[in-house]
Design an enzyme around this catalytic site. Sequence first.
Site, short mmCIF file in Angstrom:
data_model
loop_
_atom_site.label_atom_id
_atom_site.label_comp_id
_atom_site.label_asym_id
_atom_site.label_seq_id
_atom_site.Cartn_x
_atom_site.Cartn_y
_atom_site.Cartn_z
CG ASP A 67 -0.26 -0.37 2.51
OD1 ASP A 67 0.98 -0.29 2.57
OD2 ASP A 67 -0.94 -0.73 3.48
CG ASP A 136 -8.86 -0.67 11.66
OD1 ASP A 136 -7.93 -1.40 11.27
OD2 ASP A 136 -9.22 0.36 11.05
CG HIS A 138 -5.80 -1.78 8.54
ND1 HIS A 138 -5.90 -0.64 9.30
CD2 HIS A 138 -4.47 -1.96 8.36
CE1 HIS A 138 -4.70 -0.17 9.57
NE2 HIS A 138 -3.80 -0.96 9.02
CD GLU A 143 -8.55 1.42 7.74
OE1 GLU A 143 -8.67 0.43 8.48
OE2 GLU A 143 -7.89 2.42 8.06
C1 GLP Z 1 -0.23 0.41 8.43
C2 GLP Z 1 0.02 -0.43 7.19
C3 GLP Z 1 -0.34 -1.87 7.42
C4 GLP Z 1 0.29 -2.34 8.71
C5 GLP Z 1 -0.24 -1.53 9.85
C6 GLP Z 1 0.25 -1.99 11.22
O1 GLP Z 1 -1.54 0.76 8.61
N1 GLP Z 1 -0.70 0.02 6.05
O2 GLP Z 1 0.11 -2.64 6.33
O3 GLP Z 1 0.00 -3.70 8.90
O4 GLP Z 1 0.20 -0.21 9.62
O5 GLP Z 1 1.36 -1.24 11.63
P1 GLP Z 1 2.25 -1.60 12.86
O6 GLP Z 1 2.96 -2.86 12.52
O7 GLP Z 1 3.19 -0.45 13.00
O8 GLP Z 1 1.35 -1.75 14.03
#
Ligand code: GLP
Length: 251
Positions: A67, A136, A138, A143
């Site tokens: 993404d 949440d 995702h 989302e």
């Molecule tokens: C962002 C990314 C996701 C990732 C998420 C969790 O939202 N788009 O791909 O999984 O962060 O991040 P973290 O690992 O820092 O909790």
Amino acid sequence: MELVICDTPEEIASLAADRIEALIQAKPNAVLGTATGSSPLPLYDELARRCDEGRISFAGVTGFMLDEYVGLEEKHPERYANFMETNLRSRIDMPKGALQGPDALNVDPQAACREYEEKMAQAGYCDLQILGIGSDGHIGFNEPGGSLQSRTHLGVLTEQTRSDNARFFNDDIDAVPTHCITQGLYTIMQARQLLLIATGENKAKAIAQLIEGPISAAWPATIMQMHPEAVVFVDPAAASLLEHAGPEGWK
Ligand code: GLP
């Protein structure tokens, strides 16, 4: 779905790197899907270490990012293209340009989404997709409430995600973009293997839903229950709300 509960992020990194090493040994020109966020960082450290030691070579590997934020200027350090360059691509022997992401700088984001999906389809999608998970539920930036069959698309970030990610933007939620381009859930599910990493109590609810909840757009990661080769690595804090997991996890 395979669940592996590890004591430390380092243990997760080592076991996850073993899977990637095995894949690249079997297929030196593998297609790797990469994730951003803090969860995969120990894994990227471990992959860089193994590459330095000559244990793994990414010279023939290509990759697709999950993404990208929309609305960040090209050099912004939190642009996922820059994040992945800093934290993985530049530290391994993968050729520059071999790791691609959605082109969120394109003035026509819808066209960028179509082009990205097309590129991934032409490459036969990913052999292994690394994933984190949002609090949440995702994956990528899919989302809650989106289609479980989505392709790469322009998405809107929830308030929860923007507040979670504000820590990367000097704790200023207003600096966190509101939009993104993300691989869709269909796109992610095309990968031959899914490997998700989650650590910390903040992920416990999402992990309980992912492993034990019903498949639902309310918790997008639950679509992974339909995948034949999915592994989830968690620490005890992220596993703390599971009803059925013993200390060894379950399969
Ligand atoms: C962002 C990314 C996701 C990732 C998420 C969790 O939202 N788009 O791909 O999984 O962060 O991040 P973290 O690992 O820092 O909790």
